[in-house]
Design a protein around this motif. Structure first.
Motif, PDB file in Angstrom:
ATOM      1  N   VAL A  51       0.839  -1.204   0.000  1.00 13.06           N
ATOM      2  CA  VAL A  51       0.000   0.000   0.000  1.00 13.06           C
ATOM      3  C   VAL A  51       0.873   1.254   0.000  1.00 13.06           C
ATOM      4  N   PHE A  52       1.899   1.273   0.825  1.00  8.74           N
ATOM      5  CA  PHE A  52       2.793   2.430   0.892  1.00  8.74           C
ATOM      6  C   PHE A  52       3.456   2.680  -0.457  1.00  8.74           C
ATOM      7  N   VAL A  53       3.988   1.625  -1.058  1.00  7.75           N
ATOM      8  CA  VAL A  53       4.681   1.755  -2.347  1.00  7.75           C
ATOM      9  C   VAL A  53       3.727   2.259  -3.424  1.00  7.75           C
ATOM     10  N   LEU A  54       2.557   1.667  -3.521  1.00  8.65           N
ATOM     11  CA  LEU A  54       1.614   2.047  -4.576  1.00  8.65           C
ATOM     12  C   LEU A  54       1.144   3.492  -4.420  1.00  8.65           C
ATOM     13  N   HIS A  55       0.951   3.920  -3.176  1.00  6.44           N
ATOM     14  CA  HIS A  55       0.443   5.281  -2.955  1.00  6.44           C
ATOM     15  C   HIS A  55       1.556   6.322  -3.002  1.00  6.44           C
ATOM     16  N   GLU A  56       2.645   6.097  -2.242  1.00  5.37           N
ATOM     17  CA  GLU A  56       3.689   7.104  -2.100  1.00  5.37           C
ATOM     18  C   GLU A  56       4.625   7.158  -3.312  1.00  5.37           C
ATOM     19  N   ALA A  57       4.978   6.000  -3.865  1.00  4.07           N
ATOM     20  CA  ALA A  57       5.948   5.984  -4.965  1.00  4.07           C
ATOM     21  C   ALA A  57       5.284   6.120  -6.339  1.00  4.07           C
ATOM     22  N   PHE A  58       4.053   5.610  -6.473  1.00  2.42           N
ATOM     23  CA  PHE A  58       3.426   5.585  -7.800  1.00  2.42           C
ATOM     24  C   PHE A  58       2.142   6.404  -7.892  1.00  2.42           C
ATOM     25  N   GLY A  59       1.691   6.947  -6.779  1.00  4.26           N
ATOM     26  CA  GLY A  59       0.584   7.886  -6.815  1.00  4.26           C
ATOM     27  C   GLY A  59      -0.790   7.306  -7.059  1.00  4.26           C
ATOM     28  N   TYR A  60      -0.973   6.007  -6.861  1.00  7.27           N
ATOM     29  CA  TYR A  60      -2.310   5.426  -7.010  1.00  7.27           C
ATOM     30  C   TYR A  60      -3.190   5.875  -5.845  1.00  7.27           C
ATOM     31  N   SER A  61      -4.465   6.085  -6.142  1.00 10.51           N
ATOM     32  CA  SER A  61      -5.401   6.517  -5.105  1.00 10.51           C
ATOM     33  C   SER A  61      -5.756   5.353  -4.194  1.00 10.51           C
ATOM     34  N   HIS A  62      -6.322   5.678  -3.040  1.00 13.75           N
ATOM     35  CA  HIS A  62      -6.728   4.629  -2.106  1.00 13.75           C
ATOM     36  C   HIS A  62      -7.776   3.712  -2.717  1.00 13.75           C
ATOM     37  N   SER A  63      -8.668   4.280  -3.520  1.00 10.25           N
ATOM     38  CA  SER A  63      -9.706   3.444  -4.136  1.00 10.25           C
ATOM     39  C   SER A  63      -9.102   2.519  -5.184  1.00 10.25           C
ATOM     40  N   GLU A  64      -8.110   3.004  -5.942  1.00 13.13           N
ATOM     41  CA  GLU A  64      -7.440   2.143  -6.913  1.00 13.13           C
ATOM     42  C   GLU A  64      -6.679   1.014  -6.213  1.00 13.13           C
ATOM     43  N   ILE A  65      -5.999   1.358  -5.133  1.00 12.37           N
ATOM     44  CA  ILE A  65      -5.232   0.355  -4.396  1.00 12.37           C
ATOM     45  C   ILE A  65      -6.168  -0.664  -3.755  1.00 12.37           C
ATOM     46  N   ALA A  66      -7.324  -0.216  -3.321  1.00 14.97           N
ATOM     47  CA  ALA A  66      -8.292  -1.121  -2.697  1.00 14.97           C
ATOM     48  C   ALA A  66      -8.645  -2.271  -3.640  1.00 14.97           C
ATOM     49  N   THR A  67      -8.811  -1.950  -4.906  1.00 15.85           N
ATOM     50  CA  THR A  67      -9.092  -2.992  -5.892  1.00 15.85           C
ATOM     51  C   THR A  67      -7.897  -3.919  -6.063  1.00 15.85           C
ATOM     52  N   MET A  68      -6.704  -3.357  -6.034  1.00 20.16           N
ATOM     53  CA  MET A  68      -5.493  -4.145  -6.252  1.00 20.16           C
ATOM     54  C   MET A  68      -5.227  -5.135  -5.126  1.00 20.16           C
ATOM     55  N   VAL A  69      -5.541  -4.743  -3.892  1.00 22.20           N
ATOM     56  CA  VAL A  69      -5.218  -5.599  -2.744  1.00 22.20           C
ATOM     57  C   VAL A  69      -6.451  -6.240  -2.117  1.00 22.20           C
TER      58      VAL A  69
END
Length: 286
Positions: A119-137
């Motif tokens: 979650v940290f990598v996807l949000h902080e390093a790549f700028g994905y939103s929380h909703s986008e990450i929610a689908t990924m994980v």
């Protein structure tokens, strides 16, 4: 569009995500290859967002591999450091990008759970939103938001602030390389902070102290000793390693060690030395 064309358009992104989540390039390559196998069996016409799909698959595979690697770390010989990689100069020009791939940051990320790290990598390093990450994980957006907050607070507490000016880092690294390989103890001590700490990762496969060495005198002498043990057909170069300058030692064309300095006020506060041969494949080819 063919499967391989679409996948290759996103391969560098997938490698970057997997490496930051895992901290090991060889594992990241395996994860991306597994992602390709899954992608090759998908009906492309049914995928609305290829990037989202591929990052989701890669992230889940990386989380699974990271969890399975935890038990292997318990029996690792000596300190564990991330696997170094060569990076392009443009990465070093972007402070946020270079920090996200630095050995120091990757080491801090080791203290997170697999989910927190992803979650940290996807949000902080790549700028994905929380909703986008929610689908990924496969979590709710609110759960991801809380996980991201927890991970960010944890990283903030453990992260040390090192110098980011690339010109200064390269100058100090070059001075360090000259002094250590030339056995110049006095010049070497000029680039080390009084409380410098040397962490070596040989993984039991290369000679290396099994505990960190601390203090300018002990570290300087250890480095001079290392510099005096050059391999056959030695070649020592300063290269872009994990978003900044690093020293790579070769025996002919085979890499045998990578050294990265982390500076505070222009002097090396922490030094990472990786000589485990299983961790040096990504710095070959210079």
């Amino acid at each position: 569009m063919p499967h391989d064309t679409i996948f290759n358009e996103h391969r560098s992104l997938l490698n970057a995500v997997a490496y930051r989540v895992l901290g090991r390039w060889s594992d990241a390559e395996d994860v991306v290859q597994d992602a390709w196998l899954r992608w090759s069996a998908v009906d492309v016409a049914q995928v609305e967002n290829a990037e989202g799909y591929l990052v989701r698959v890669t992230t889940r595979l990386a989380i699974d591999r990271l969890r399975s690697a935890a038990s292997r770390r318990e029996t690792y010989v000596g300190p564990w450091l991330p696997e170094p990689i060569l990076t392009a100069p443009d990465v070093a020009d972007d402070v946020a990008r270079s920090e996200s791939v630095s050995l120091a940051m990757l080491l801090v990320l080791e203290s997170l759970s697999a989910l927190e790290r992803a979650v940290f990598v996807l949000h902080e390093a790549f700028g994905y939103s929380h909703s986008e990450i929610a689908t990924m994980v496969e979590r709710s957006p609110e759960s991801v938001r809380q996980t991201a907050l927890r991970a960010r607070e944890h990283v903030s507490r453990r992260r040390r602030r090192y110098d980011t000016d690339q010109a200064t880092r390269r100058k100090v690294t070059e001075s360090f390389m000259s002094a250590s390989t030339g056995g110049d103890l006095v010049s070497l001590m000029e680039v080390l902070a009084p409380d410098v700490r040397l962490v070596c990762d040989g993984g039991g496969l290369a000679p290396a102290p099994r505990k960190a060495i601390e203090g300018i005198d002990r570290v300087a002498r250890a480095l001079v000793t290392f510099g005096g043990r050059m391999p056959q057909e030695p070649r020592v170069v300063v290269a872009e390693v994990n978003g900044g300058p690093g020293v790579v030692v070769y025996s002919a064309e085979t890499p045998v060690a990578v050294i990265v300095l982390h500076l505070v006020d222009g002097r090396a506060r922490e030094i990472h030395l990786i000589s485990n041969p299983e961790k040096l494949s990504a710095v070959a080819g210079l």
